[in-house]
Design a protein around this motif. Structure first.
Motif, PDB file in Angstrom:
ATOM      1  N   ILE A   1       1.777  12.442   8.973  1.00 28.59           N
ATOM      2  CA  ILE A   1       1.643  11.116   8.355  1.00 28.59           C
ATOM      3  C   ILE A   1       0.178  10.813   8.079  1.00 28.59           C
ATOM      4  O   ILE A   1      -0.184  10.341   6.994  1.00 28.59           O
ATOM      5  N   GLU A   2      -0.696  11.120   9.038  1.00 29.04           N
ATOM      6  CA  GLU A   2      -2.129  10.841   8.866  1.00 29.04           C
ATOM      7  C   GLU A   2      -2.763  11.771   7.829  1.00 29.04           C
ATOM      8  O   GLU A   2      -3.627  11.353   7.053  1.00 29.04           O
ATOM      9  N   VAL A   3      -2.347  13.026   7.811  1.00 33.63           N
ATOM     10  CA  VAL A   3      -2.852  13.966   6.808  1.00 33.63           C
ATOM     11  C   VAL A   3      -2.435  13.509   5.413  1.00 33.63           C
ATOM     12  O   VAL A   3      -3.223  13.544   4.459  1.00 33.63           O
ATOM     13  N   HIS A   4      -1.195  13.052   5.303  1.00 41.11           N
ATOM     14  CA  HIS A   4      -0.695  12.543   4.018  1.00 41.11           C
ATOM     15  C   HIS A   4      -1.521  11.334   3.561  1.00 41.11           C
ATOM     16  O   HIS A   4      -1.819  11.183   2.368  1.00 41.11           O
ATOM     17  N   ARG A   5      -1.926  10.495   4.513  1.00 40.20           N
ATOM     18  CA  ARG A   5      -2.785   9.353   4.170  1.00 40.20           C
ATOM     19  C   ARG A   5      -4.140   9.837   3.652  1.00 40.20           C
ATOM     20  O   ARG A   5      -4.689   9.263   2.706  1.00 40.20           O
ATOM     21  N   GLN A   6      -4.693  10.871   4.284  1.00 35.88           N
ATOM     22  CA  GLN A   6      -5.958  11.438   3.803  1.00 35.88           C
ATOM     23  C   GLN A   6      -5.837  11.863   2.339  1.00 35.88           C
ATOM     24  O   GLN A   6      -6.715  11.578   1.520  1.00 35.88           O
TER      25      GLN A   6
ATOM     26  N   VAL B   1       0.831  -1.206   0.000  1.00 38.21           N
ATOM     27  CA  VAL B   1       0.000   0.000   0.000  1.00 38.21           C
ATOM     28  C   VAL B   1       0.865   1.255   0.000  1.00 38.21           C
ATOM     29  O   VAL B   1       0.513   2.260  -0.614  1.00 38.21           O
ATOM     30  N   ILE B   2       1.995   1.214   0.685  1.00 41.21           N
ATOM     31  CA  ILE B   2       2.788   2.404   1.007  1.00 41.21           C
ATOM     32  C   ILE B   2       3.037   3.289  -0.214  1.00 41.21           C
ATOM     33  O   ILE B   2       3.512   2.842  -1.257  1.00 41.21           O
ATOM     34  N   GLY B   3       2.692   4.589  -0.063  1.00 41.59           N
ATOM     35  CA  GLY B   3       2.993   5.594  -1.073  1.00 41.59           C
ATOM     36  C   GLY B   3       1.982   5.714  -2.190  1.00 41.59           C
ATOM     37  O   GLY B   3       2.023   6.663  -2.974  1.00 41.59           O
ATOM     38  N   LYS B   4       1.054   4.770  -2.302  1.00 42.98           N
ATOM     39  CA  LYS B   4       0.118   4.776  -3.428  1.00 42.98           C
ATOM     40  C   LYS B   4      -1.138   5.580  -3.095  1.00 42.98           C
ATOM     41  O   LYS B   4      -1.585   5.598  -1.959  1.00 42.98           O
TER      42      LYS B   4
END
Length: 309
Positions: free
Chosen positions: A223-228, A163-166
């Protein structure tokens, strides 16, 4: 592999969005007889609000396959029409309508679903986005036998992917291709893949994404904002509001900066989060085209210290 295990099957295909298109094409290319394609009815889309067939309907018509677009499968007439197809199996991929028991029972092999997670994790409507938001290291595709419960049926075949980065869009496209390949693989020799019962104790639920959920919460860590941002790309689009206008961030990077959560650290669009900061790479004001950060800063000046909502 014997001729018996590689025989071509009589199928119905049930799907609606782009995610389902690779599977439809793959099953057709593999030589299976697709007796009918079921898709959700055309929706109004675009500036002219023109009735537009789903991606699956468009491809089915291109391939010369009969398309059915019932608003529901709960009535006896729709169920009788489905049963009359005399199917070996129905393949389902993001169809979007509930399948009553009469539909599930009609094909000889039942209804087989292409689900975008490693079940029993992320049962439900938005498995790709939920996997990204949760910070999962991996997800994948599960081919499963459908039953009355929500994604609760026996698992037949799985494949994992990082998943990472996608973004959700990138991951969905990748999983769509994987799902198409796995379904063709399964149907070539179903006896090679005995069903595995799901462990309900490990189940998590991927509830549908709401538009308001895509509002960026800068009180979270960078990190969580980037996931959003990744989870809501391409839709509905992670956003913030400033001076009455809405801005979508399509991609961003985590940067080493700090300040009051939601405020600009400087005049270069570094935005402080609860822990760390992010910098947009691609940003879009409502009603305007997407811009790279240098392009955006050339036309828009938001002073350091400004709080974004």
């Amino acid at each position: 592999m014997t001729a018996e295990t590689t025989k071509k099957l009589r199928l119905a295909f049930m799907g609606t969005p782009e995610f389902a298109v690779p599977a439809l094409r793959a099953l057709h290319a593999a030589g299976h007889e697709i007796a009918a394609v079921y898709s959700q009815p055309p929706r109004r889309a675009g500036r002219g609000k023109k009735l537009t067939p789903s991606p699956v309907q468009q491809v089915a018509e291109e391939l010369g396959i009969e398309v059915r677009v019932p608003a529901s499968l709960k009535n006896e007439e729709a169920q009788a029409d489905f049963a009359a197809l005399d199917l070996d199996a129905a393949v389902v991929a993001a169809y979007g309508l509930i399948l009553p028991q009469a539909i599930l029972d009609a094909p000889k092999m039942g209804c087989l679903n292409i689900h975008g997670s490693l079940l029993p994790r992320w049962r439900g409507a938005a498995p790709v986005q939920r996997a990204i938001l949760a910070g999962d290291d991996e997800t994948g595709i599960t081919i499963m036998q459908m039953e009355a419960g929500l994604d609760t049926g026996p698992m037949l075949l799985k494949s994992k992917t990082p998943v990472i980065g996608k973004t959700a869009g990138e991951l969905t496209d990748e999983l769509a291709q994987t799902g198409a390949r796995l379904m063709v693989q399964y149907l070539s020799s179903p006896e090679d893949y005995p069903p595995e019962i799901q462990d309900d104790a490990l189940a998590t639920y991927a509830k549908k994404i709401t538009k308001e959920e895509a509002r960026l919460d800068f009180s979270q860590s960078a990190i969580e904002v980037h996931r959003q941002i990744r989870a809501f790309n391409p839709a509905p689009g992670a956003f913030f509001e400033y001076d009455g206008d809405r801005y979508r961030i399509h991609s961003a990077e985590i940067v080493n900066a700090s300040g009051k959560a939601g405020a600009l650290v400087d005049d270069q669009m570094n935005i402080a989060c609860g822990d760390g900061a992010i910098r947009p790479n691609l940003i879009q004001k409502a009603g305007r085209p997407k811009l790279t950060l240098p392009e955006f800063l050339n036309g828009t000046k938001i002073p350091a210290g400004t709080s974004l909502q």
